[in-house]
Design an enzyme around this catalytic site. Structure first.
Site, PDB file in Angstrom:
ATOM      1  CB  ALA A 131      16.500 -37.046  -2.796  1.00 24.09           C
ATOM      2  CD  GLU A 179      21.983 -31.174   1.658  1.00 19.21           C
ATOM      3  OE1 GLU A 179      22.211 -30.006   1.282  1.00 19.21           O
ATOM      4  OE2 GLU A 179      21.114 -31.904   1.136  1.00 19.21           O
TER       5      GLU A 179
END
Length: 329
Positions: A131, A179
């Site tokens: 992120a 991910e």
């Protein structure tokens, strides 16, 4: 009776009408609006996305080009390469990147001529650092939840693409970056790549599927060890754990994993496209259920390839001792 209901339901869900198959041309026409020239003054084009006959597709007027998408042509027609390009942010997942990736994924889903997708990085030494924490720090608390939900939905959409997806990991894939790779069907890494779900270092947990996909891939105990300790492993160790299917020696240009992923995509390319899609669906759905239900799912998927022209072409080509020419029909 239960198995029969499963077969009927899946048969209806997996059926691809002839009219829908005929929509490929219309989809291609719609996609043409995204074709734009290269941004003047941009950095030297990366050979992964540009070269003789390359057609770049840009999803933003932003000269930084956070995401670059190329639909390969010639003998590689059917292969799509999606390259993340945020060098200053180490390819971190931002609002803009999520938006662009959603658009790219939607285009791919509409195009029945796509046979495989490679996700890679155009930034040396980085796949995706997770992120964008600098951007998140500027968000109001009320914005964080919706953004995380949207990023999670994006990664789920990556996992739901009907064609084979390959993550080419030539650099660090951390947190949400890993991910993203976990949502792909196949992961290929260079031996020098670094991978880890490191969220516990920030007193949070993986929030885009990591706690679910990693245990299914390498086993519960090993996944807990990596997540609890926020451990980072290199490509060689990732291969030993089963986190990636292949680890290759990094080359001087820093794109060994990408080149290996391209070779794999080229192996997939000549196979029956409907058969490959049905095989992926049967595996993905079947692995989540008991064996009896999984076999019913396989039967339903098999039923979808029986009436295809490609199946007849495969048999004819075998009889005539020539290479089949599959059209996805």
């Amino acid at each position: 009776m239960a198995a029969l209901l499963v077969r009927r339901t899946l048969s209806q869900a997996f059926n691809v009408p002839a009219a829908e198959r005929g929509s490929v041309c219309r989809s291609a026409a719609a996609l043409s609006r995204f074709r734009q020239p290269l941004v003047s003054g941009a950095a030297a084009p990366c050979p992964r996305l540009y070269g003789p006959g390359a057609a770049a597709r840009h999803y933003t007027s932003d000269p930084k080009d956070d995401l670059r998408v190329r639909y390969l042509d010639g003998e590689d027609n059917g292969i799509v390469v999606i390259g993340i390009n945020r060098p200053k942010a180490k390819n971190a997942i931002s609002k803009n990147l999520v938006k662009l990736m959603f658009e790219a994924v939607e285009d791919i889903k509409k195009n029945n001529k796509v046979r495989s997708v490679i996700f890679c990085s155009l930034v040396p030494g980085i796949f995706c650092a997770g992120a964008d924490l600098k951007e998140r720090a500027k968000m109001h608390q009320s914005e964080v939840g919706p953004f995380v939900s949207k990023a999670r939905a994006l990664i789920t959409e990556l996992g739901n693409l009907p064609v084979p997806t390959i993550a080419a990991i030539d650099g660090a894939a951390l947190g949400g970056g890993l991910e993203m790779a976990l949502a792909c069907d196949i992961r290929i890494a260079s031996n020098a790549a670094k991978m880890g779900l490191v969220e516990t270092k920030l007193a949070i947990i993986p929030g885009a599927g990591g706690t679910q996909r990693l245990p299914r891939l390498i086993g519960v105990s090993r996944a807990k060890e990596l997540i609890f300790a926020a451990r980072v492993v290199d490509g060689t160790e990732a291969s030993r754990l089963g986190l990636v299917s292949q680890s290759v020696e990094q080359n001087k240009s820093g794109d060994a994993a990408y080149l290996q992923a391209l070779e794999l995509a080229r192996e997939i390319n000549p196979q029956g496209p409907i058969a490959v899609r049905m095989a992926k669906l049967a595996i993905n759905q079947g692995i989540e259920v008991d064996l009896a239900t999984g076999l019913a799912i396989e039967e339903a998927c098999y039923a979808q390839v029986i009436p295809t022209k490609d199946r007849v072409e495969g048999l004819t080509a075998f009889k005539e001792k020539r290479r089949p020419q599959f059209r996805g029909e």
